[in-house]
Design a protein around this motif. Structure first.
Motif, short mmCIF file in Angstrom:
data_model
loop_
_atom_site.label_atom_id
_atom_site.label_comp_id
_atom_site.label_asym_id
_atom_site.label_seq_id
_atom_site.Cartn_x
_atom_site.Cartn_y
_atom_site.Cartn_z
N LEU A 212 0.84 -1.19 0.00
CA LEU A 212 0.00 0.00 0.00
C LEU A 212 0.89 1.25 0.00
O LEU A 212 1.80 1.37 0.82
CB LEU A 212 -0.93 0.00 1.22
CG LEU A 212 -1.93 1.14 1.35
CD1 LEU A 212 -2.90 1.16 0.17
CD2 LEU A 212 -2.69 1.02 2.67
N ASP B 293 0.40 -1.25 6.49
CA ASP B 293 -0.81 -2.07 6.36
C ASP B 293 -1.68 -1.95 7.61
O ASP B 293 -2.89 -2.12 7.53
CB ASP B 293 -0.45 -3.55 6.16
CG ASP B 293 0.12 -3.83 4.79
OD1 ASP B 293 -0.09 -3.03 3.86
OD2 ASP B 293 0.77 -4.88 4.64
N MET C 83 -9.27 -2.74 2.51
CA MET C 83 -8.41 -1.57 2.42
C MET C 83 -9.27 -0.33 2.64
O MET C 83 -10.31 -0.19 2.01
CB MET C 83 -7.74 -1.51 1.05
CG MET C 83 -6.69 -0.43 0.89
SD MET C 83 -7.24 1.23 0.43
CE MET C 83 -8.22 0.97 -0.99
N PHE D 206 -1.97 -0.67 -4.51
CA PHE D 206 -1.60 -1.88 -3.78
C PHE D 206 -1.57 -3.02 -4.76
O PHE D 206 -2.24 -3.00 -5.80
CB PHE D 206 -2.55 -2.15 -2.60
CG PHE D 206 -3.99 -2.34 -2.98
CD1 PHE D 206 -4.51 -3.61 -3.21
CD2 PHE D 206 -4.85 -1.26 -3.08
CE1 PHE D 206 -5.84 -3.79 -3.55
CE2 PHE D 206 -6.19 -1.43 -3.42
CZ PHE D 206 -6.68 -2.70 -3.65
#
Length: 131
Positions: A55, A79, A101, A126
């Protein structure tokens, strides 16, 4: 996107085991800032497996092309929900895979607030493995 950052064609085939990038962005071409934005992406675990630690975010001028977005300076995000603006958590703790997410404030993932300044585009990427 493929691993080189090329945008995949609509309905492009990808092989099981391949890795690809997802890129989400908010473009603010207006004369005023956009405050307290929240993005949510529930990753379909039947189709994709999130690759831990991928990410990241970049900020580029509003209206930037796909190539300009990809060539921006990407800053890694954790994360874990630890105060930066994004996180990817395991919404189903039984399977042990990160699959939810969020960017910006969220009641279940305490991220920092996301504000997009005037004339900028903020992108988030990501990587996933195709199942």
């Amino acid at each position: 996107r493929d691993l080189s950052g090329n945008v995949l064609a609509d309905n492009a085939s990808v092989n099981s085991g391949s890795e690809i990038w997802f890129v989400l962005y908010v473009d603010n071409p207006t004369d005023g800032p956009a405050f307290d934005i929240e993005l949510l992406d529930q990753i379909n675990q039947a189709q994709f497996t999130y690759i831990d630690g991928t990410l990241a975010t970049t900020i580029v001028p509003a209206g930037s092309s796909d190539a300009a977005i990809w060539s921006g300076t990407w800053t890694p995000l954790s994360d874990n929900p630890d105060g930066d603006i994004g996180s990817v958590v395991d919404a189903n703790p039984v399977d042990g895979q990160r699959d939810r997410m969020t960017i910006g404030t969220d009641t279940t993932q305490p991220n920092g607030q996301l504000d997009i300044t005037t004339g900028t585009l903020q992108a988030f990427r990501f990587r996933v493995r195709v199942n």
